[in-house]
Design a protein around this motif. Structure first.
Motif, PDB file in Angstrom:
ATOM      1  N   MET A 116       0.826  -1.209   0.000  1.00 43.71           N
ATOM      2  CA  MET A 116       0.000   0.000   0.000  1.00 43.71           C
ATOM      3  C   MET A 116       0.861   1.261   0.000  1.00 43.71           C
ATOM      4  SD  MET A 116      -3.285  -0.911   2.421  1.00 43.71           S
ATOM      5  CE  MET A 116      -2.435  -1.904   3.651  1.00 43.71           C
ATOM      6  N   ILE A 117       1.908   1.259   0.818  1.00 44.32           N
ATOM      7  CA  ILE A 117       2.797   2.424   0.871  1.00 44.32           C
ATOM      8  C   ILE A 117       3.518   2.607  -0.453  1.00 44.32           C
ATOM      9  CG2 ILE A 117       4.861   3.379   1.967  1.00 44.32           C
ATOM     10  CD1 ILE A 117       3.954   1.923   4.551  1.00 44.32           C
ATOM     11  N   ALA A 118       4.012   1.504  -1.030  1.00 40.72           N
ATOM     12  CA  ALA A 118       4.741   1.579  -2.296  1.00 40.72           C
ATOM     13  C   ALA A 118       3.835   2.027  -3.439  1.00 40.72           C
ATOM     14  CB  ALA A 118       5.374   0.235  -2.621  1.00 40.72           C
ATOM     15  N   HIS A 138      -3.330  14.207   1.437  1.00 39.24           N
ATOM     16  CA  HIS A 138      -4.565  13.425   1.288  1.00 39.24           C
ATOM     17  C   HIS A 138      -4.251  11.932   1.174  1.00 39.24           C
ATOM     18  CE1 HIS A 138      -8.714  12.590   0.251  1.00 39.24           C
ATOM     19  NE2 HIS A 138      -8.321  11.956  -0.834  1.00 39.24           N
ATOM     20  N   VAL A 139      -3.259  11.603   0.352  1.00 41.23           N
ATOM     21  CA  VAL A 139      -2.871  10.200   0.186  1.00 41.23           C
ATOM     22  C   VAL A 139      -2.338   9.641   1.490  1.00 41.23           C
ATOM     23  CG1 VAL A 139      -1.236   8.662  -0.978  1.00 41.23           C
ATOM     24  CG2 VAL A 139      -2.454  10.401  -2.289  1.00 41.23           C
ATOM     25  N   VAL A 167      -2.944   6.170   6.431  1.00 41.85           N
ATOM     26  CA  VAL A 167      -3.147   6.041   7.881  1.00 41.85           C
ATOM     27  C   VAL A 167      -4.444   5.285   8.155  1.00 41.85           C
ATOM     28  CG1 VAL A 167      -3.601   7.301  10.014  1.00 41.85           C
ATOM     29  CG2 VAL A 167      -1.797   8.080   8.471  1.00 41.85           C
ATOM     30  N   ALA A 168      -5.502   5.637   7.410  1.00 41.53           N
ATOM     31  CA  ALA A 168      -6.791   4.976   7.620  1.00 41.53           C
ATOM     32  C   ALA A 168      -6.741   3.510   7.201  1.00 41.53           C
ATOM     33  CB  ALA A 168      -7.881   5.709   6.833  1.00 41.53           C
ATOM     34  N   ALA A 169      -5.981   3.222   6.131  1.00 43.67           N
ATOM     35  CA  ALA A 169      -5.934   1.848   5.609  1.00 43.67           C
ATOM     36  C   ALA A 169      -5.045   0.943   6.441  1.00 43.67           C
ATOM     37  CB  ALA A 169      -5.446   1.873   4.157  1.00 43.67           C
TER      38      ALA A 169
END
Length: 218
Positions: free
Chosen positions: A169-171, A204-205, A210-212
């Protein structure tokens, strides 16, 4: 540093500079190793000794690039969550217009966009960047705060599924921001304009991450 080592660094830089100039003048696909060697006034074998792959002449900071996200996690402040450190590092990259974030200049961005070979290599480097991040997150503690399911990581060596999913997700966000910067560069935006446009988008991303991912302070 000894004279021999200094000479090696100088030769490597000369080859890289000549290659960059020829790639941007002629295009990556049309430029040959022989032409680069001639421009640098070295033997063709010398070029391939320093750069085994032609793509590495264009993406000559690939080792630093693939290790960067993992390094940020490994070198974060004591008690700092990995995602917070990565968010801080990306904001710094935006402010400093770091090439690793995508601020490469229009000539380089166009060269990559026009070369299927370089496009494929860049995707490969992003994948290696993600893999290194997954290992760093696993070392930091089970994928950055997400619990591993029972039996995760037992089948084979390597990071568990939580670390891999978090890194993926981070990548993905990292690749998105890189492409966004490249697109804006090709559209004629200045680095300062790109920074201004990307700052709220990056925030925003980051909030979505953080939410995911969970387990990280915003």
């Amino acid at each position: 540093m000894g004279l021999r080592e200094s000479k090696k660094i100088e030769t490597r830089r000369l080859i890289s500079d000549c290659a960059a100039r020829l790639f941007q003048e002629q295009g990556f696909e049309r430029t040959t190793i022989a032409e680069i060697a001639a421009a640098a006034r070295v033997a063709r074998k010398t070029v391939t000794n320093y750069f085994p792959r032609k793509e590495d002449l264009a993406l000559d900071q690939h080792e630093e690039f693939t290790a960067e996200l993992a390094r940020v996690v490994a070198e974060r402040e004591p008690g700092e969550p990995p995602l917070a450190a990565l968010g801080r590092a990306f904001r710094t990259a935006l402010v400093t217009h770091s090439p690793a974030a995508g601020f490469t200049g229009v000539g380089f961005a166009r060269m990559v966009a026009e070369s299927p070979t370089l496009g494929a290599r860049l995707r490969e480097l992003h994948e290696r960047r993600e893999e290194a991040l997954a290992r760093a997150l696993a070392d930091a503690g089970g994928g950055g705060g997400a619990a591993e399911p029972s039996g995760a990581g037992d089948v084979e060596e390597g990071p568990g599924i939580a670390a891999r999913a978090t890194a993926a997700m981070i990548a993905a966000a990292d690749r998105l921001m890189f492409r966004r910067i490249q697109e804006l560069t090709l559209a004629g935006r200045t680095d300062d304009e790109i920074e201004a446009l990307l700052t709220p988008e990056a925030d925003h991303v980051y909030g979505m991450l953080v939410a995911a991912v969970g387990g990280f302070p915003g």
